[in-house]
Scaffold this active site. Structure first.
Site, PDB file in Angstrom:
ATOM      1  N   ARG A  40       0.811  -1.062   0.106  1.00 12.33           N
ATOM      2  CA  ARG A  40       0.131   0.034   0.190  1.00 12.33           C
ATOM      3  C   ARG A  40       0.910   1.233  -0.095  1.00 12.33           C
ATOM      4  O   ARG A  40       1.922   1.125   0.458  1.00 12.33           O
ATOM      5  CB  ARG A  40      -0.889   0.057   1.423  1.00 12.33           C
ATOM      6  CG  ARG A  40      -1.931  -1.347   1.306  1.00 12.33           C
ATOM      7  CD  ARG A  40      -2.753  -0.991   2.272  1.00 12.33           C
ATOM      8  NE  ARG A  40      -3.365  -2.233   2.348  1.00 12.33           N
ATOM      9  CZ  ARG A  40      -4.375  -2.610   1.276  1.00 12.33           C
ATOM     10  NH1 ARG A  40      -4.896  -1.686   0.621  1.00 12.33           N
ATOM     11  NH2 ARG A  40      -5.089  -3.768   1.468  1.00 12.33           N
TER      12      ARG A  40
ATOM     13  N   HIS B 291      11.847  -2.684  -3.991  1.00 15.10           N
ATOM     14  CA  HIS B 291      11.191  -2.664  -4.973  1.00 15.10           C
ATOM     15  C   HIS B 291      11.578  -3.785  -6.038  1.00 15.10           C
ATOM     16  O   HIS B 291      13.051  -3.518  -6.363  1.00 15.10           O
ATOM     17  CB  HIS B 291      11.065  -1.375  -5.444  1.00 15.10           C
ATOM     18  CG  HIS B 291      10.011  -1.132  -6.809  1.00 15.10           C
ATOM     19  ND1 HIS B 291       8.574  -1.438  -6.652  1.00 15.10           N
ATOM     20  CD2 HIS B 291      10.163  -0.958  -7.996  1.00 15.10           C
ATOM     21  CE1 HIS B 291       8.003  -1.195  -7.972  1.00 15.10           C
ATOM     22  NE2 HIS B 291       9.077  -1.114  -8.686  1.00 15.10           N
TER      23      HIS B 291
ATOM     24  N   GLU C 125      16.849  -9.638  -4.008  1.00 21.07           N
ATOM     25  CA  GLU C 125      16.191  -8.836  -3.017  1.00 21.07           C
ATOM     26  C   GLU C 125      16.399  -9.419  -1.605  1.00 21.07           C
ATOM     27  O   GLU C 125      16.610  -8.761  -0.687  1.00 21.07           O
ATOM     28  CB  GLU C 125      14.626  -9.005  -3.157  1.00 21.07           C
ATOM     29  CG  GLU C 125      14.216  -8.308  -4.330  1.00 21.07           C
ATOM     30  CD  GLU C 125      12.634  -8.472  -4.448  1.00 21.07           C
ATOM     31  OE1 GLU C 125      11.955  -8.231  -3.441  1.00 21.07           O
ATOM     32  OE2 GLU C 125      12.063  -8.559  -5.455  1.00 21.07           O
TER      33      GLU C 125
HETATM   34  C1  GAR Z   1       8.800  -8.426  -3.583  1.00 23.55           C
HETATM   35  O1  GAR Z   1       9.197  -9.019  -4.916  1.00 23.55           O
HETATM   36  C2  GAR Z   1       8.678  -7.204  -3.239  1.00 23.55           C
HETATM   37  O2  GAR Z   1       9.871  -6.524  -4.081  1.00 23.55           O
HETATM   38  C3  GAR Z   1       7.581  -6.721  -3.894  1.00 23.55           C
HETATM   39  O3  GAR Z   1       6.621  -7.603  -3.647  1.00 23.55           O
HETATM   40  C4  GAR Z   1       7.133  -8.915  -3.384  1.00 23.55           C
HETATM   41  C5  GAR Z   1       7.007  -9.455  -2.017  1.00 23.55           C
HETATM   42  O4  GAR Z   1       7.426 -10.580  -1.722  1.00 23.55           O
HETATM   43  N1  GAR Z   1       7.175  -5.420  -3.586  1.00 23.55           N
HETATM   44  C6  GAR Z   1       6.797  -4.449  -4.278  1.00 23.55           C
HETATM   45  O5  GAR Z   1       6.348  -4.544  -5.502  1.00 23.55           O
HETATM   46  C7  GAR Z   1       6.476  -2.998  -3.719  1.00 23.55           C
HETATM   47  N2  GAR Z   1       6.174  -2.107  -4.810  1.00 23.55           N
HETATM   48  P1  GAR Z   1       7.765 -11.066  -0.051  1.00 23.55           P
HETATM   49  O6  GAR Z   1       6.253 -11.047   0.519  1.00 23.55           O
HETATM   50  O7  GAR Z   1       7.960 -12.498  -0.479  1.00 23.55           O
HETATM   51  O8  GAR Z   1       8.743 -10.358   0.466  1.00 23.55           O
END
Ligand code: GAR
Length: 204
Positions: A91, A109, A174
């Site tokens: 969000r 991100h 990440e």
């Molecule tokens: C991750 O790839 C993160 O970079 C992305 O959601 C995923 C969450 O994975 N975030 C976004 O896109 C924010 N704009 P996770 O719940 O396994 O950490």
């Protein structure tokens, strides 16, 4: 020891990477709370496994975003955290919160910002046809995925990639980049000069 609180909306693999880095001693901090907007988030299961207290706010039960954000702000204040890590928190954070915790919030991100902000960044990258994708850890400001950049890691886009295969390869990066950026923050090694974040040498 610095106090870290994590905000996550779903699977929580980046939250797990923070927990694991703390256990491994590469991130010298204490994870004091998981805050989620989704009571069904798998991140909650991970928090329980790691003994991290959880605040689960059910975004869908609030009449307005403002009411939700008032409770979120109160929960964040209650953490007394030095750093808030947005780890798949899906969000946009409102101004009352970004103002209160300016300079104390970081976000991961799955794109090389400023390209492909917003949702489905990996799909945006595939559809655009870029040859290099990646992830970005940045400070959170009032915009969407727009704050000063701390770390970026490149990931090649392979000929056979689809959104899922690219997302998986980015996710592995990440899981390194987010704890690394949190560690730099906790070690006091980030110097913000306008949009530029300078990484200072380790203090010994
Ligand atoms: C991750 O790839 C993160 O970079 C992305 O959601 C995923 C969450 O994975 N975030 C976004 O896109 C924010 N704009 P996770 O719940 O396994 O950490």
């Amino acid at each position: 020891m610095k106090r870290i609180a994590v905000l996550a909306s779903g699977r929580g693999s980046n939250f797990q990477a923070i927990i694991d880095a703390i256990s491994a001693g590469t991130l010298r901090a204490e994870c004091v709370r998981l805050i989620t907007d989704n009571p069904g988030a798998y991140a909650i299961t991970r928090a329980k496994g790691a003994g991290v207290p959880v605040t689960a706010l059910d975004y869908r039960s609030y009449a307005t975003k403002g009411a939700y954000e008032a409770d979120l702000l109160a929960a964040m204040k209650d953490c007394r955290a030095d750093l808030f890590v947005l780890a798949g928190y899906m969000r946009i954070i409102g101004q009352a919160i970004t103002d209160t915790f300016a300079g104390k919030m970081i976000n991961i991100h799955p794109a090389l910002l400023p390209a492909f902000a917003g949702l489905h960044a990996q799909r945006q990258a595939i559809e655009y046809g870029v040859k290099v994708a990646g992830c970005t850890v940045h400070l959170v400001d009032g915009g969407m995925d727009s704050g000063p950049i701390i770390l970026q890691v490149c990931v090649p886009v392979l000929e056979d990639d689809d959104e899922d295969s690219l997302a998986e390869r980015i996710l592995a990066e990440e899981h390194q980049a987010l704890p690394a950026a949190a560690a730099l923050f906790c070690e006091g090694r980030l110097s913000v000069e306008g949009r530029r974040v300078r990484i200072l040498p380790p203090r010994d």
